[in-house]
Write an enzyme that holds these catalytic residues in place. Structure first.
Site, short mmCIF file in Angstrom:
data_model
loop_
_atom_site.label_atom_id
_atom_site.label_comp_id
_atom_site.label_asym_id
_atom_site.label_seq_id
_atom_site.Cartn_x
_atom_site.Cartn_y
_atom_site.Cartn_z
N GLU A 1 -0.98 -13.52 -11.85
CA GLU A 1 -2.09 -12.75 -11.31
C GLU A 1 -3.06 -12.26 -12.38
O GLU A 1 -4.28 -12.20 -12.16
CB GLU A 1 -1.56 -11.55 -10.51
CG GLU A 1 -1.00 -11.93 -9.14
CD GLU A 1 0.42 -12.43 -9.17
OE1 GLU A 1 0.99 -12.69 -8.09
OE2 GLU A 1 0.98 -12.59 -10.28
N GLU B 1 7.32 -13.13 -5.53
CA GLU B 1 7.53 -11.78 -4.99
C GLU B 1 8.36 -11.82 -3.71
O GLU B 1 9.17 -10.91 -3.46
CB GLU B 1 6.18 -11.11 -4.75
CG GLU B 1 5.47 -10.78 -6.07
CD GLU B 1 4.15 -10.06 -5.86
OE1 GLU B 1 4.01 -8.93 -6.36
OE2 GLU B 1 3.26 -10.64 -5.19
#
Length: 267
Positions: free
Chosen positions: A141, A121
């Site tokens: 995730e 990210e």
């Protein structure tokens, strides 16, 4: 220091230096990273930054799960706070979103190993991404009961074809550097020994261009991606007009006519 800060002329090099934790980001590291990026933003002598990880195993393996498991407050208590106080109350993901820093100078990610979760990210917020052939990429995730919390899915969907992005996020599986280059997540996959020099070369080439024009290009790329062609053109014209009479634009044309390298000053 958890984040090393070095300079090579107009290029800053920021190195996440937690190799024992695969360069995972805890709150102190995030605060240091943001402080260094703010320094790059505010220093006129720096025009580009390179972001990389220490060692050969990882660029950044994501958030430090050991240091971010417990929150001292509920989500509603942190929700309406600014990034710094929100992080103190457990909303550490606010520190991973770099958009609030107002950094319009380019960021080059030199991805030297695992680039996972929050690490990816962060990399997706960089303007140029190159990787070592040994690098791997993933947003795992969902496998640990969460989602990419820093617009990871949103940015990945803009960076690569949707089918690839959705497969990565839904499965949590990693891809290697070769596949990352095939789908456009990175532009180059290099021998690990060549990565640092190549990142510096790209950054130096960017730094040699007119600083105001470079920053305008970066800002336009962020502001026009969701606009219609007509609206994008209106904003582009405004930026072109802002640059039209700058000393650097005049110098660029003069240097071209005289067949020499331009001498840009950022004015």
């Amino acid at each position: 220091m958890t984040i090393r800060f070095d300079t090579h002329g107009p290029v800053a090099v920021l190195t996440i230096d937690r190799p024992e934790a695969l360069n995972a980001l805890d709150v102190p590291a995030l605060r240091q990273l943001r402080a260094h990026l703010s320094a790059v933003r505010d220093r006129d002598d720096l025009r580009v930054a390179v972001l990389t990880g220490a060692g050969t195993r990882a660029f950044c393996a994501g958030a430090d799960l050991k240091g971010t498991r417990a929150s001292p407050a509920s989500y509603p208590e942190a929700l309406f706070r600014a990034p710094e106080p929100a992080a103190n109350l457990g909303l550490y993901i606010r520190l991973m979103d770099l958009t609030d820093l107002g950094l319009h100078k380019p960021l080059v990610a030199a991805i030297n190993g695992h680039c996972l979760g929050a690490g990816l990210e962060i990399a997706l917020q960089c303007d140029v991404r190159i990787a070592a052939e040994s690098a791997s990429f993933g947003l795992p995730e969902a496998a640990v009961g969460s989602i990419p919390a820093v617009s990871g899915l949103h940015r990945l969907l803009k960076a690569v074809p949707a089918a690839h992005a959705m497969q990565m996020v839904l499965t949590g599986e990693r891809i290697d550097a070769a596949q990352a280059m095939r789908i456009g997540l990175v532009t180059e996959a290099l021998a690990p020994a060549a990565l640092h020099d190549r990142a510096l070369a790209i950054a130096a080439r960017i730094a040699a261009n007119a600083p105001l024009a470079v920053q305008a290009v970066k800002k336009l790329s962020r502001q026009t991606s969701h606009l219609s062609e007509a609206d994008a053109q209106q904003l582009t014209e405004l930026y072109w007009g802002a640059l039209r009479d700058t000393a650097d634009r005049i110098e660029g044309r003069q240097a071209f006519a005289e067949k020499r390298q331009p001498r840009y000053t950022g004015r």
